[in-house]
Design a protein around this motif. Structure first.
Motif, PDB file in Angstrom:
ATOM      1  N   GLY A 150      30.943  21.155  26.130  1.00  0.00           N
ATOM      2  CA  GLY A 150      31.390  22.329  25.658  1.00  0.00           C
ATOM      3  C   GLY A 150      31.260  22.411  24.051  1.00  0.00           C
ATOM      4  N   LYS A 151      31.949  23.403  23.470  1.00  0.00           N
ATOM      5  CA  LYS A 151      32.049  23.411  22.338  1.00  0.00           C
ATOM      6  C   LYS A 151      33.374  23.144  21.533  1.00  0.00           C
ATOM      7  CE  LYS A 151      33.983  28.371  22.011  1.00  0.00           C
ATOM      8  NZ  LYS A 151      33.941  29.575  21.565  1.00  0.00           N
ATOM      9  N   TYR A 152      34.475  22.611  22.398  1.00  0.00           N
ATOM     10  CA  TYR A 152      35.745  22.180  21.909  1.00  0.00           C
ATOM     11  C   TYR A 152      35.873  20.695  21.430  1.00  0.00           C
ATOM     12  CZ  TYR A 152      37.430  26.770  23.232  1.00  0.00           C
ATOM     13  OH  TYR A 152      37.444  27.994  23.180  1.00  0.00           O
ATOM     14  N   GLN A 153      36.059  20.504  20.160  1.00  0.00           N
ATOM     15  CA  GLN A 153      36.168  18.971  19.969  1.00  0.00           C
ATOM     16  C   GLN A 153      37.538  18.645  20.583  1.00  0.00           C
ATOM     17  OE1 GLN A 153      34.687  17.250  15.872  1.00  0.00           O
ATOM     18  NE2 GLN A 153      35.573  19.374  15.387  1.00  0.00           N
ATOM     19  N   CYS A 154      37.485  17.173  20.970  1.00  0.00           N
ATOM     20  CA  CYS A 154      38.647  16.583  21.740  1.00  0.00           C
ATOM     21  C   CYS A 154      38.837  15.248  21.098  1.00  0.00           C
ATOM     22  CB  CYS A 154      38.439  16.987  23.046  1.00  0.00           C
ATOM     23  SG  CYS A 154      39.562  15.956  24.156  1.00  0.00           S
ATOM     24  N   GLN A 155      40.069  14.888  21.025  1.00  0.00           N
ATOM     25  CA  GLN A 155      40.369  13.405  20.630  1.00  0.00           C
ATOM     26  C   GLN A 155      41.491  12.911  21.455  1.00  0.00           C
ATOM     27  OE1 GLN A 155      38.623  11.645  18.437  1.00  0.00           O
ATOM     28  NE2 GLN A 155      40.060   9.897  19.368  1.00  0.00           N
ATOM     29  N   GLU A 156      41.422  11.623  21.962  1.00  0.00           N
ATOM     30  CA  GLU A 156      42.426  11.056  22.558  1.00  0.00           C
ATOM     31  C   GLU A 156      43.255  10.405  21.614  1.00  0.00           C
ATOM     32  OE1 GLU A 156      41.251   8.473  25.641  1.00  0.00           O
ATOM     33  OE2 GLU A 156      39.896  10.114  26.743  1.00  0.00           O
ATOM     34  N   ILE A 157      44.740  10.569  21.572  1.00  0.00           N
ATOM     35  CA  ILE A 157      45.517   9.996  20.428  1.00  0.00           C
ATOM     36  C   ILE A 157      46.813   9.377  21.040  1.00  0.00           C
ATOM     37  CG2 ILE A 157      44.726  11.601  18.844  1.00  0.00           C
ATOM     38  CD1 ILE A 157      47.368  12.865  19.217  1.00  0.00           C
ATOM     39  N   SER A 158      47.313   8.629  20.324  1.00  0.00           N
ATOM     40  CA  SER A 158      48.832   8.352  20.689  1.00  0.00           C
ATOM     41  C   SER A 158      49.478   8.482  19.395  1.00  0.00           C
ATOM     42  CB  SER A 158      48.769   6.615  21.059  1.00  0.00           C
ATOM     43  OG  SER A 158      50.012   6.461  20.932  1.00  0.00           O
ATOM     44  N   ALA A 159      50.537   9.512  19.462  1.00  0.00           N
ATOM     45  CA  ALA A 159      51.203   9.659  18.241  1.00  0.00           C
ATOM     46  C   ALA A 159      52.234   8.493  18.335  1.00  0.00           C
ATOM     47  CB  ALA A 159      52.030  11.054  18.637  1.00  0.00           C
ATOM     48  N   LYS A 160      52.374   7.584  18.986  1.00  0.00           N
ATOM     49  CA  LYS A 160      53.514   6.554  18.858  1.00  0.00           C
ATOM     50  C   LYS A 160      52.493   5.422  18.268  1.00  0.00           C
ATOM     51  CE  LYS A 160      56.348   4.035  22.122  1.00  0.00           C
ATOM     52  NZ  LYS A 160      56.387   3.589  23.449  1.00  0.00           N
ATOM     53  N   SER A 161      51.360   5.170  18.730  1.00  0.00           N
ATOM     54  CA  SER A 161      50.858   4.049  17.911  1.00  0.00           C
ATOM     55  C   SER A 161      49.906   4.306  16.688  1.00  0.00           C
ATOM     56  CB  SER A 161      49.942   3.059  18.970  1.00  0.00           C
ATOM     57  OG  SER A 161      48.712   3.860  19.245  1.00  0.00           O
ATOM     58  N   GLY A 162      49.373   5.634  16.897  1.00  0.00           N
ATOM     59  CA  GLY A 162      48.638   6.320  15.738  1.00  0.00           C
ATOM     60  C   GLY A 162      47.295   5.894  16.212  1.00  0.00           C
ATOM     61  N   GLN A 163      47.029   5.562  17.564  1.00  0.00           N
ATOM     62  CA  GLN A 163      45.611   5.257  17.934  1.00  0.00           C
ATOM     63  C   GLN A 163      44.773   6.660  17.747  1.00  0.00           C
ATOM     64  OE1 GLN A 163      45.240   3.867  21.915  1.00  0.00           O
ATOM     65  NE2 GLN A 163      43.028   4.489  21.991  1.00  0.00           N
ATOM     66  N   GLY A 164      43.689   6.806  17.393  1.00  0.00           N
ATOM     67  CA  GLY A 164      42.888   8.137  17.403  1.00  0.00           C
ATOM     68  C   GLY A 164      43.357   8.923  16.348  1.00  0.00           C
ATOM     69  N   ILE A 165      44.382   8.923  15.663  1.00  0.00           N
ATOM     70  CA  ILE A 165      44.770  10.018  14.712  1.00  0.00           C
ATOM     71  C   ILE A 165      43.841  10.078  13.538  1.00  0.00           C
ATOM     72  CG2 ILE A 165      46.579  10.590  13.319  1.00  0.00           C
ATOM     73  CD1 ILE A 165      48.521   9.762  15.327  1.00  0.00           C
ATOM     74  N   PRO A 166      43.171   9.130  12.831  1.00  0.00           N
ATOM     75  CA  PRO A 166      42.256   9.115  11.920  1.00  0.00           C
ATOM     76  C   PRO A 166      41.033  10.034  12.340  1.00  0.00           C
ATOM     77  CG  PRO A 166      43.206   7.084  11.840  1.00  0.00           C
ATOM     78  CD  PRO A 166      43.476   7.487  13.129  1.00  0.00           C
ATOM     79  N   ASP A 167      40.615   9.699  13.462  1.00  0.00           N
ATOM     80  CA  ASP A 167      39.519  10.405  14.144  1.00  0.00           C
ATOM     81  C   ASP A 167      39.762  11.755  14.575  1.00  0.00           C
ATOM     82  OD1 ASP A 167      37.829   8.031  14.400  1.00  0.00           O
ATOM     83  OD2 ASP A 167      38.922   7.521  16.275  1.00  0.00           O
ATOM     84  N   LEU A 168      40.827  12.223  14.786  1.00  0.00           N
ATOM     85  CA  LEU A 168      41.466  13.506  15.107  1.00  0.00           C
ATOM     86  C   LEU A 168      41.403  14.159  13.808  1.00  0.00           C
ATOM     87  CD1 LEU A 168      42.769  15.770  17.097  1.00  0.00           C
ATOM     88  CD2 LEU A 168      45.141  14.933  16.205  1.00  0.00           C
ATOM     89  N   LEU A 169      41.684  13.634  12.659  1.00  0.00           N
ATOM     90  CA  LEU A 169      41.936  14.370  11.350  1.00  0.00           C
ATOM     91  C   LEU A 169      40.300  14.582  10.835  1.00  0.00           C
ATOM     92  CD1 LEU A 169      44.748  12.786   9.465  1.00  0.00           C
ATOM     93  CD2 LEU A 169      44.630  14.595  10.928  1.00  0.00           C
ATOM     94  N   GLU A 170      39.384  13.668  11.052  1.00  0.00           N
ATOM     95  CA  GLU A 170      38.002  13.940  10.979  1.00  0.00           C
ATOM     96  C   GLU A 170      37.496  14.917  11.753  1.00  0.00           C
ATOM     97  OE1 GLU A 170      36.095  12.504   8.321  1.00  0.00           O
ATOM     98  OE2 GLU A 170      38.263  11.626   7.750  1.00  0.00           O
ATOM     99  N   LYS A 171      38.053  15.215  12.737  1.00  0.00           N
ATOM    100  CA  LYS A 171      37.382  16.514  13.499  1.00  0.00           C
ATOM    101  C   LYS A 171      37.937  17.665  12.925  1.00  0.00           C
ATOM    102  CE  LYS A 171      36.055  13.706  17.574  1.00  0.00           C
ATOM    103  NZ  LYS A 171      36.370  13.328  19.045  1.00  0.00           N
ATOM    104  N   VAL A 172      39.249  17.587  12.668  1.00  0.00           N
ATOM    105  CA  VAL A 172      39.688  18.814  12.028  1.00  0.00           C
ATOM    106  C   VAL A 172      38.837  19.233  10.741  1.00  0.00           C
ATOM    107  CG1 VAL A 172      41.766  19.777  10.567  1.00  0.00           C
ATOM    108  CG2 VAL A 172      42.178  18.539  12.829  1.00  0.00           C
TER     109      VAL A 172
END
Ligand code: GDP
Ligand code: MG
Length: 368
Positions: A213-235
């Motif tokens: 599909g066309k929607y970027q998606c990222q698995e994250i944990s707001a608790k551990s921070g996992q995936g958050i840098p990747d999320l920001l890169e997608k933004v």
């Protein structure tokens, strides 16, 4: 053309959407919450609630801000809003981004809640977050004609389901034409099932990239921070496509995020500068208030002399508290600012005295 959803129209009029639906039923019109309404329907409905509507053209809206020359434009940071169902982790994500190493090089300082903040990502790019409680403020500001968000992050908890507010958030963002990045949160939890979320999203036509599909998606944990840098890169990737630009070398124009009276400091107004550079000493007009910028601070309370586009700042020096969504602009003379502010105050007074209440749907409203 359809202008605005029944839900957004209800919030513009400060009534519940159920009341709107009921009134429509009484008029023989079947309207659902997210159904977009055309001019005729809007006129009929608002009339029932005692409002008359003014439809502004794009030209009228744009004439407020002078056009910039292409050559004067430089890149600006994206402005991001996080939306999603209650308890799915919006606040946790905002807090993690604000306090973690993601916001590198900004150690120390007391973080204040000022409704917006900007961070530097690990790759050295700036992102500005609107820290508004859910989509309410988003809707309220947009309803007032302030389109400030460039990219929307929609948070869904992996141990829960796509919920009504998730759908609403998706609808809002889609209606506003904002690019969306999906953050599947709470991935650290044993009960997390991100594929179930992808499936539920797909069932409502939101197909994520990894599924074609066309929607970027990222698995994250707001608790551990996992995936958050990747999320920001997608933004940032979404932002890049938008080619966000502004002219820093002109009188500033921004939007009021929030304002309040501080006993010690007077009126404190959080402003998101959208174009131009706001400086200490500038004369500003915001809604029906004006003043000279006495001091500016960032969200850590650090003094600032100037704020470039996409920077949120706390401004001291206004003679009152403008409303969230009010446009702030730098004026040439104090006299001009004072006169316009007093004209607006007068207009407001007259309008509130009239039996018919008045709302304005601008070009942004039309795109809803
Ligand atoms: P909001 O209502 O969307 O702002 O959600 P909150 O950020 O307040 O989070 C709701 C609850 O979920 C809180 O108890 C958080 O500690 C918890 N929470 C949020 N994100 C995560 C996460 O990634 N992992 C875990 N285990 N808990 C989380
Ligand atoms: Mg919250």
């Amino acid at each position: 053309t359809e202008f605005i959803s029944a839900n957004d129209l209800a919030s513009l009029m400060n009534v519940s959407v159920n009341e709107v639906i009921k009134v429509c039923l009484g008029l023989g019109m079947f309207v659902s919450i997210n159904q977009r309404l055309d001019a005729e329907a809007i006129t009929i409905i608002t009339d029932e609630f005692g409002y008359d509507v003014e439809f502004l053209s794009a030209e009228e809206e744009e004439s407020i801000i002078e056009e910039d020359d292409e050559a004067d434009l430089v890149d600006r940071a994206p402005i991001v809003t996080i939306m999603g169902h209650v308890d799915h982790g919006k606040t946790s994500l905002l807090d993690y981004i604000r306090n973690s190493r993601v916001a590198s090089g900004e150690a120390g300082g007391i973080t204040q809640h000022i409704g917006a903040y900007d961070v530097m990502t690990e790759t050295g790019k700036r992102i500005t977050f609107l820290d508004t409680p859910g989509h309410e403020a988003f809707t309220a500001m947009r309803a007032r004609g302030a389109k400030v968000t460039d990219v929307v992050i929609i948070v869904v908890a992996a141990d829960d389901d796509v919920m009504p507010q998730t759908k609403e958030a998706l609808n809002h963002a889609q209606a506003a034409g904002s690019p969306i990045v999906i953050a599947i949160n709470k991935i650290d939890k044993p009960a997390a099932n991100p594929d179930r979320i992808r499936e539920q999203l797909a069932a409502m036509n939101v197909l994520v990239e990894e599924w074609g599909g066309k929607y970027q998606c990222q698995e994250i944990s707001a608790k551990s921070g996992q995936g958050i840098p990747d999320l920001l890169e997608k933004v940032l990737l979404e932002a890049e496509i938008l080619e966000l630009k502004a002219n820093p070398n002109r009188n500033a124009v921004g939007t009021v995020i929030e304002a309040s009276l501080d006993k010690g400091r007077g009126y404190v107004t959080t402003v998101l500068v959208q174009t131009g550079t706001l400086k200490v000493g500038d004369i500003v007009l915001a809604g029906s208030h004006y003043g000279r910028v006495k001091a500016m601070t960032d969200h850590r309370g650090k003094k600032m002399k100037a704020a470039i586009p996409s920077t949120p700042v706390q401004v001291l020096g206004l003679d009152g508290a403008p409303q969230a969504g009010d446009k702030l602009q730098v004026m040439e003379t104090e006299r001009e600012a004072r006169e316009l502010a007093s004209n607006r105050t007068q207009l407001q007074r007259e309008q509130s005295m009239r039996t018919k209440k008045h709302i304005t749907l601008d070009e942004i409203g039309r795109r809803l």
